[in-house]
Design an enzyme around this catalytic site. Structure first.
Site, PDB file in Angstrom:
ATOM      1  N   GLY A  51       0.589  -1.391   0.339  1.00  0.00           N
ATOM      2  CA  GLY A  51       0.309  -0.052  -0.442  1.00  0.00           C
ATOM      3  C   GLY A  51       1.242   1.756  -0.004  1.00  0.00           C
ATOM      4  O   GLY A  51       0.114   2.659  -0.274  1.00  0.00           O
ATOM      5  N   GLU A  84       3.495  -6.926   1.713  1.00  0.00           N
ATOM      6  CA  GLU A  84       3.367  -7.062   0.192  1.00  0.00           C
ATOM      7  C   GLU A  84       3.027  -6.239  -0.907  1.00  0.00           C
ATOM      8  O   GLU A  84       2.560  -5.250  -1.156  1.00  0.00           O
ATOM      9  CB  GLU A  84       1.825  -7.407   0.074  1.00  0.00           C
ATOM     10  CG  GLU A  84       2.048  -8.888   1.263  1.00  0.00           C
ATOM     11  CD  GLU A  84       0.475  -8.855   1.774  1.00  0.00           C
ATOM     12  OE1 GLU A  84      -0.646  -8.377   1.134  1.00  0.00           O
ATOM     13  OE2 GLU A  84      -0.041 -10.424   2.188  1.00  0.00           O
ATOM     14  N   PRO A  85       4.649  -5.329  -0.552  1.00  0.00           N
ATOM     15  CA  PRO A  85       4.372  -4.072  -2.010  1.00  0.00           C
ATOM     16  C   PRO A  85       4.618  -4.359  -3.305  1.00  0.00           C
ATOM     17  O   PRO A  85       4.843  -4.879  -3.757  1.00  0.00           O
ATOM     18  CB  PRO A  85       6.042  -3.243  -1.596  1.00  0.00           C
ATOM     19  CG  PRO A  85       6.730  -4.420  -1.013  1.00  0.00           C
ATOM     20  CD  PRO A  85       5.462  -6.100  -0.621  1.00  0.00           C
ATOM     21  N   ARG A 110       3.128  -1.692  -5.727  1.00  0.00           N
ATOM     22  CA  ARG A 110       2.736   0.383  -6.736  1.00  0.00           C
ATOM     23  C   ARG A 110       5.072   0.386  -6.193  1.00  0.00           C
ATOM     24  O   ARG A 110       4.894   0.873  -7.378  1.00  0.00           O
ATOM     25  CB  ARG A 110       1.945   0.338  -6.246  1.00  0.00           C
ATOM     26  CG  ARG A 110       2.150   1.644  -6.726  1.00  0.00           C
ATOM     27  CD  ARG A 110       1.040   2.972  -6.505  1.00  0.00           C
ATOM     28  NE  ARG A 110      -0.154   2.710  -5.941  1.00  0.00           N
ATOM     29  CZ  ARG A 110      -0.696   2.471  -6.620  1.00  0.00           C
ATOM     30  NH1 ARG A 110      -1.257   3.092  -8.033  1.00  0.00           N
ATOM     31  NH2 ARG A 110      -2.816   1.951  -6.019  1.00  0.00           N
ATOM     32  N   ARG A 124      -5.522   3.573 -15.876  1.00  0.00           N
ATOM     33  CA  ARG A 124      -5.594   4.004 -14.468  1.00  0.00           C
ATOM     34  C   ARG A 124      -6.391   5.498 -14.993  1.00  0.00           C
ATOM     35  O   ARG A 124      -7.314   5.847 -14.112  1.00  0.00           O
ATOM     36  CB  ARG A 124      -4.553   4.466 -13.690  1.00  0.00           C
ATOM     37  CG  ARG A 124      -3.751   2.507 -13.584  1.00  0.00           C
ATOM     38  CD  ARG A 124      -2.413   3.301 -12.953  1.00  0.00           C
ATOM     39  NE  ARG A 124      -2.705   2.994 -11.410  1.00  0.00           N
ATOM     40  CZ  ARG A 124      -2.838   4.252 -10.407  1.00  0.00           C
ATOM     41  NH1 ARG A 124      -2.378   5.859 -11.551  1.00  0.00           N
ATOM     42  NH2 ARG A 124      -3.082   5.032  -9.568  1.00  0.00           N
ATOM     43  N   CYS A 141     -13.164   4.404 -28.754  1.00  0.00           N
ATOM     44  CA  CYS A 141     -14.321   5.508 -28.889  1.00  0.00           C
ATOM     45  C   CYS A 141     -14.592   5.582 -27.740  1.00  0.00           C
ATOM     46  O   CYS A 141     -16.261   4.589 -27.226  1.00  0.00           O
ATOM     47  CB  CYS A 141     -15.153   4.446 -29.466  1.00  0.00           C
ATOM     48  SG  CYS A 141     -14.107   4.184 -31.079  1.00  0.00           S
ATOM     49  N   TYR A 173       0.543  -1.511 -12.750  1.00  0.00           N
ATOM     50  CA  TYR A 173      -0.935  -1.533 -13.041  1.00  0.00           C
ATOM     51  C   TYR A 173      -0.988  -0.748 -14.062  1.00  0.00           C
ATOM     52  O   TYR A 173      -2.002  -0.205 -14.863  1.00  0.00           O
ATOM     53  CB  TYR A 173      -2.181  -0.998 -11.599  1.00  0.00           C
ATOM     54  CG  TYR A 173      -1.458  -1.148 -10.168  1.00  0.00           C
ATOM     55  CD1 TYR A 173      -2.407  -2.580  -9.777  1.00  0.00           C
ATOM     56  CD2 TYR A 173      -1.169  -0.802  -8.989  1.00  0.00           C
ATOM     57  CE1 TYR A 173      -2.229  -3.059  -9.039  1.00  0.00           C
ATOM     58  CE2 TYR A 173      -0.861  -1.273  -7.836  1.00  0.00           C
ATOM     59  CZ  TYR A 173      -1.608  -2.816  -7.503  1.00  0.00           C
ATOM     60  OH  TYR A 173      -1.220  -3.016  -6.348  1.00  0.00           O
TER      61      TYR A 173
HETATM   62  N1  LLP Z   1      -1.715  -7.189  -0.695  1.00  0.00           N
HETATM   63  C1  LLP Z   1      -2.695  -6.871  -1.384  1.00  0.00           C
HETATM   64  C2  LLP Z   1      -4.287  -7.852  -0.706  1.00  0.00           C
HETATM   65  C3  LLP Z   1      -3.195  -6.061  -1.884  1.00  0.00           C
HETATM   66  O1  LLP Z   1      -4.654  -6.266  -2.434  1.00  0.00           O
HETATM   67  C4  LLP Z   1      -2.616  -5.150  -2.490  1.00  0.00           C
HETATM   68  C5  LLP Z   1      -2.983  -4.197  -3.137  1.00  0.00           C
HETATM   69  C6  LLP Z   1      -1.448  -5.128  -2.093  1.00  0.00           C
HETATM   70  C7  LLP Z   1      -0.646  -5.980  -1.702  1.00  0.00           C
HETATM   71  C8  LLP Z   1       0.080  -3.759  -3.531  1.00  0.00           C
HETATM   72  O2  LLP Z   1      -0.558  -2.668  -2.666  1.00  0.00           O
HETATM   73  P1  LLP Z   1       0.602  -2.159  -3.156  1.00  0.00           P
HETATM   74  O3  LLP Z   1       1.759  -1.885  -2.854  1.00  0.00           O
HETATM   75  O4  LLP Z   1       0.433  -1.837  -5.008  1.00  0.00           O
HETATM   76  O5  LLP Z   1      -0.971  -0.889  -3.360  1.00  0.00           O
HETATM   77  N2  LLP Z   1      -5.104  -1.213  -9.563  1.00  0.00           N
HETATM   78  C9  LLP Z   1      -5.097  -0.196  -8.278  1.00  0.00           C
HETATM   79  C10 LLP Z   1      -4.293  -0.887  -7.579  1.00  0.00           C
HETATM   80  C11 LLP Z   1      -5.074  -1.405  -6.636  1.00  0.00           C
HETATM   81  C12 LLP Z   1      -4.368  -2.431  -5.772  1.00  0.00           C
HETATM   82  C13 LLP Z   1      -5.404  -3.317  -5.013  1.00  0.00           C
HETATM   83  N3  LLP Z   1      -4.680  -3.980  -4.203  1.00  0.00           N
HETATM   84  C14 LLP Z   1      -4.229   1.657  -8.629  1.00  0.00           C
HETATM   85  O6  LLP Z   1      -3.719   1.496 -10.531  1.00  0.00           O
HETATM   86  O7  LLP Z   1      -3.767   2.241  -8.369  1.00  0.00           O
END
Ligand code: LLP
Length: 418
Positions: free
Chosen positions: A242, A276-277, A279, A315, A345, A373
């Site tokens: 996150g 769990e990173p 992004r 996005r 379109c 993403y």
């Molecule tokens: N762990 C779990 C259980 C998750 O659901 C997610 C992301 C992550 C880890 C990784 O999160 P991050 O570190 O990437 O923030 N499509 C959206 C983002 C959806 C995230 C869903 N879950 C976007 O383009 O902003």
């Protein structure tokens, strides 16, 4: 200065590491995703070194970008993986990832996916409901296996992010309320094929403040204490992903500050820490390279119609997300305000609104911060083949995914015989 390390100007030409994007476009065509190996490596190492001597496992969230070359790079650096489907499991295995470092998240794992993961001996299932636990116990029984499980707890914390990517509020579909999780852990004897080894949460994505992470961590620590007082042996605490990145003027905490804060808030416990990173590992390590097809000036607006579209990078259309758009060649000409739009379109098919740029048709543009993403959420809408993916390693260019062909797109479709 582009403001993005590893993607910077040399004599007014945008480079990735030591390779000019113009050269990549002429060799491989557009649209294409371009990643920097150095940027990916640096991001991983920033996480890893911030943990210092703390027992930890970084589980890269595969959904952010699941190209096997990227998975392989992280595997070689020692990374684990957070997967959400049997498909992602197969990708990680193909990429040489260690199944013993995989956690399996998601609210709707099906029986087949559970079997695949049990067969592979993954580290842990992050279970999101009692119903799922019952099915997992049954499948493990049929396979004469014991499934390691963390319950994913919904800590009811406001992540202060876009509502579509906030997951830790009690009204979200994710996780199990803390009280219910406590009850399930206490009923461990009802699940002889489950071993509760961890505790897990994830509150959302693109968080730009540390505070919500600390609130979640403190709720998880309380639950951990209760469970330990009841004799459960919990081996790891998974605090999810996150961490946000800078797309434009956001000021998220640095990787180092974020990890240090998590470590400080959990320094009194001996459990291994998992995160769990997604992004923050890949987002600023990739761009989407696109070429301007046409400039169109209407009385209301100026449009730059480019060859990348919402099917390539969803996005902006989906979240109204902002990505910087930079000229590959800084021509120093007259600046106008442009709507940067694709050929699909839909009015929602835009990559950026009101961008101040000096443009000519045929120019190349780089849509920044597209490593996370981007490709992983792309589609074939309007029967558009998916873009190629390129990895730059210093002065070497590797194609890590060929551009799709129309033949591949329609290969499995069938016309009725009569
Ligand atoms: N762990 C779990 C259980 C998750 O659901 C997610 C992301 C992550 C880890 C990784 O999160 P991050 O570190 O990437 O923030 N499509 C959206 C983002 C959806 C995230 C869903 N879950 C976007 O383009 O902003």
């Amino acid at each position: 200065m582009s403001g993005f390390p590893e993607f910077d100007y040399r004599n007014n030409e945008l480079f990735v590491e030591s390779v000019s994007l113009k050269q990549i476009a002429s060799e491989f065509g557009t649209p294409c995703y371009v990643y920097s190996r150095a940027a990916l490596t640096q991001a991983y190492q920033a996480f890893d070194s911030a943990f210092a001597k703390r027992d930890h496992l970084i589980c890269y969230a595969v959904k952010a970008n699941s190209n096997i070359a990227i998975l392989n790079l992280f595997a070689r650096l020692g990374s684990g993986f957070d997967i959400v489907s049997g498909g992602e499991l197969q990708r990680v295995i193909k990429a040489g990832g260690d199944p013993g470092k995989i956690v399996f998240s998601g609210v709707g794992k099906n029986a087949e996916e559970m079997r695949l993961a049990l067969n592979a001996n993954i580290l842990c299932f992050n279970v999101e409901s009692e119903a799922e636990l019952i099915v997992l116990n049954q499948i493990a029984k049929e396979m004469s296996k014991i499934a390691s499980v963390s319950l994913r707890v919904n800590p009811d914390v406001d992540a202060k992010t876009h509502p579509y990517i906030s997951t830790g509020l009690k009204e979200n579909k994710f996780g199990i309320p803390a009280k219910e999780a406590e009850r399930i852990y206490q009923s461990a004897h009802l699940f002889p094929h489950i071993r509760f080894t961890g505790l897990d949460c994830h509150i959302g994505s693109q968080l730009t403040e540390i505070e919500p992470f600390l609130q979640a961590s403190s709720k998880m620590l309380k639950l951990l204490e209760t469970m330990q007082s009841q004799g459960l042996q919990i081996e790891h605490l998974d605090l999810g992903g996150g961490l946000g990145i800078r797309y434009t003027n956001e000021t998220p905490p640095s990787i180092k500050d974020y990890v240090s804060a998590l470590c400080a808030s959990t320094q009194h416990i001996k459990q291994r820490l998992l995160i769990e990173p997604g992004r923050s590992l890949v987002g600023n390590s990739g761009i989407l390279l696109t070429r301007i097809e046409y400039l169109k000036h209407t009385p209301a607006r100026n449009f730059a119609i480019v060859d990348a579209a919402m099917n390539d990078l969803m996005r902006p259309a989906l979240y109204d997300a902002y990505h910087d758009i930079l000229p590959v060649h800084n021509n120093g000409g007259e600046i106008k305000s442009y709507q940067v739009v694709g050929p699909v379109c839909e009015t929602g098919d835009f990559l950026g609104h009101d961008r101040k740029l000096s443009l000519n048709s045929g120019d190349l543009l780089a849509v920044m911060s597209a490593g996370a993403y981007g490709m992983s959420m792309s589609s074939n809408y309007n029967t558009r083949p998916r873009a190629a993916e390129i990895m730059v390693d210093r002065d070497t260019v590797h194609v890590i995914r060929q551009r799709e062909t129309i033949d591949e797109l329609i290969a499995t479709e069938q016309i009725l015989p009569q």
